[in-house]
Design a protein around this motif. Structure first.
Motif, PDB file in Angstrom:
ATOM      1  N   THR A  71      -5.222   5.928  -1.653  1.00 27.73           N
ATOM      2  CA  THR A  71      -5.725   4.970  -0.668  1.00 27.73           C
ATOM      3  C   THR A  71      -4.603   4.067  -0.165  1.00 27.73           C
ATOM      4  O   THR A  71      -4.496   3.795   1.033  1.00 27.73           O
ATOM      5  N   ILE A  72      -3.744   3.608  -1.072  1.00 27.58           N
ATOM      6  CA  ILE A  72      -2.607   2.764  -0.684  1.00 27.58           C
ATOM      7  C   ILE A  72      -1.666   3.534   0.224  1.00 27.58           C
ATOM      8  O   ILE A  72      -1.220   3.026   1.262  1.00 27.58           O
ATOM      9  N   ARG A  73      -1.339   4.786  -0.164  1.00 21.25           N
ATOM     10  CA  ARG A  73      -0.449   5.593   0.673  1.00 21.25           C
ATOM     11  C   ARG A  73      -1.040   5.823   2.059  1.00 21.25           C
ATOM     12  O   ARG A  73      -0.345   5.738   3.075  1.00 21.25           O
ATOM     13  N   THR A  74      -2.338   6.114   2.097  1.00 21.91           N
ATOM     14  CA  THR A  74      -3.000   6.365   3.380  1.00 21.91           C
ATOM     15  C   THR A  74      -2.998   5.115   4.247  1.00 21.91           C
ATOM     16  O   THR A  74      -2.726   5.169   5.453  1.00 21.91           O
ATOM     17  N   TYR A  75      -3.269   3.984   3.632  1.00 22.11           N
ATOM     18  CA  TYR A  75      -3.332   2.710   4.361  1.00 22.11           C
ATOM     19  C   TYR A  75      -1.989   2.395   5.022  1.00 22.11           C
ATOM     20  O   TYR A  75      -1.924   2.119   6.232  1.00 22.11           O
ATOM     21  N   LEU A  78      -0.957   4.968   7.704  1.00 16.39           N
ATOM     22  CA  LEU A  78      -1.663   4.746   8.959  1.00 16.39           C
ATOM     23  C   LEU A  78      -1.097   3.539   9.691  1.00 16.39           C
ATOM     24  O   LEU A  78      -0.925   3.565  10.914  1.00 16.39           O
ATOM     25  N   ARG A  79      -0.755   2.498   8.944  1.00 12.56           N
ATOM     26  CA  ARG A  79      -0.190   1.306   9.574  1.00 12.56           C
ATOM     27  C   ARG A  79       1.157   1.618  10.221  1.00 12.56           C
ATOM     28  O   ARG A  79       1.454   1.141  11.315  1.00 12.56           O
ATOM     29  N   GLU A  80       1.978   2.444   9.524  1.00 10.19           N
ATOM     30  CA  GLU A  80       3.264   2.830  10.105  1.00 10.19           C
ATOM     31  C   GLU A  80       3.078   3.672  11.360  1.00 10.19           C
ATOM     32  O   GLU A  80       3.815   3.545  12.335  1.00 10.19           O
ATOM     33  N   THR A  81       2.054   4.544  11.327  1.00 11.95           N
ATOM     34  CA  THR A  81       1.817   5.427  12.465  1.00 11.95           C
ATOM     35  C   THR A  81       1.317   4.660  13.681  1.00 11.95           C
ATOM     36  O   THR A  81       1.756   4.888  14.816  1.00 11.95           O
ATOM     37  N   LEU A  82       0.395   3.729  13.457  1.00  5.46           N
ATOM     38  CA  LEU A  82      -0.242   3.015  14.560  1.00  5.46           C
ATOM     39  C   LEU A  82       0.519   1.765  14.981  1.00  5.46           C
ATOM     40  O   LEU A  82       0.384   1.315  16.115  1.00  5.46           O
TER      41      LEU A  82
END
Length: 315
Positions: A71-75, A78-82
């Motif tokens: 969950t931390i990695r995904t969060y 996603l923040r880096e991507t967006l």
């Protein structure tokens, strides 16, 4: 539920200590304990057993840990991507967790002399050598800081990913002066040598199979099948295993740079005098040669000068 609760939980697992985790998370220990309790309340289950020292995961905690990490990695992914990209001159590093503590700060500080100044960003540890290496290959990082040893070869395109050797370390077998077992206590000093000669089974603190040290030790121990071990704890983070080792939970291989003060203070003792159980490590700085941004090139030149060597292409 807040993302910081998950980060608190993972930090506690990695350090095996409420006080160390609170220090790592820059909060007081009472506040840290309350946040762990808030996470448990939100989930409706107990994740950490407070009845043991060091604290241990409950079955629910063991089940939840990989979910929390992902969950931390995904969060953050996603923040880096967006989110907006890194600002001009911000140099991106992927690095194995232990090296961000033992090598990176001092090494960067020595580079920033004679008027040099580098703005850097450490990417979150992605949990495993392959995942961190992928950040470099995918051009999500400009540099990758890692341990290296022939026992764990890297398969990289030699024309795209040159490296410098910027430091060294040793992975050495250590234990607390007294080891706690089901049948009593054992002297930690020389426990590895005694285990080989007598055939006794030794409590063992494992890195698992997803980390550089985990893979290296799997191959090292395969060469000495007479060593009998029982895994009592597993963690990919050296600092967490160090805390467990100091508590007497088992024998563990640890990087010397991380534990030299604990050895000096007598909290950890050599488990063997046989150098064949020690791995001499290089600390390498790999770069993505496709990134020719001025700041990246300047740091590479400075690192090359300090290392006193031309960059080497991996074989």
């Amino acid at each position: 539920m807040e993302i910081k609760w998950l980060e608190d939980f993972v930090s506690l697992v990695d350090t095996s200590s409420f006080s160390r985790a609170a220090e790592q998370r820059n909060v007081t220990q009472p506040a840290f304990s309350r946040r762990i309790k808030q996470l448990e309340t939100w989930l409706g289950t107990i994740l950490i057993s407070r009845a043991t020292l060091p604290p241990e995961l409950t079955p629910a905690g063991q089940q939840f840990l990989p979910v929390a990490r992902e969950t931390i990695r995904t969060y953050y992914g996603l923040r880096e991507t967006l989110g907006p990209s890194a600002g001009p001159g911000l140099i991106r590093f992927a690095a194995l967790h232990t090296l961000t503590v033992t090598v990176f700060p001092e090494w960067l500080g020595k580079l920033q002399t004679e008027g040099r100044s580098f703005s850097t960003s450490l990417l979150p540890d992605r949990g495993g050598i392959e995942a961190n290496l992928d950040a470099l290959v995918a051009d999500e990082a400009d540099f990758f800081l890692t341990y290296a040893h022939p026992i764990v070869p890297f398969h990289l395109d030699r024309s795209r990913f040159p490296y410098l050797t910027i430091a060294g370390d040793r992975l050495i077998p250590l234990a607390a002066p007294l080891l706690h077992t089901d049948t009593g206590t054992l002297s930690g000093k020389g426990i590895l040598d005694r285990a080989i000669t007598s055939g006794i089974q030794v409590p063992y603190l494992s890195y698992g199979l997803n980390s550089f040290f985990g893979i290296a030790l799997l191959r090292l121990l395969a060469q000495r099948p007479s060593f009998r071990k029982r895994v009592t704890h597993e963690n990919t983070i050296s600092a967490g295993l160090m805390s467990m080792a100091i508590s007497g939970a088992g024998l563990c291989w640890l990087p010397e740079r991380l534990v030299h003060e604990d050895i000096r203070a007598g909290r950890l003792v050599p488990a063997s005098d046989d150098s064949r159980w020690t791995l001499d490590l290089d600390v390498r700085l790999y770069r993505h040669s496709g990134n020719r941004v001025g700041a990246v090139e300047a740091l590479w030149r400075a690192a090359s000068e300090r290392a006193g060597q031309p960059p080497v292409t991996p074989s």
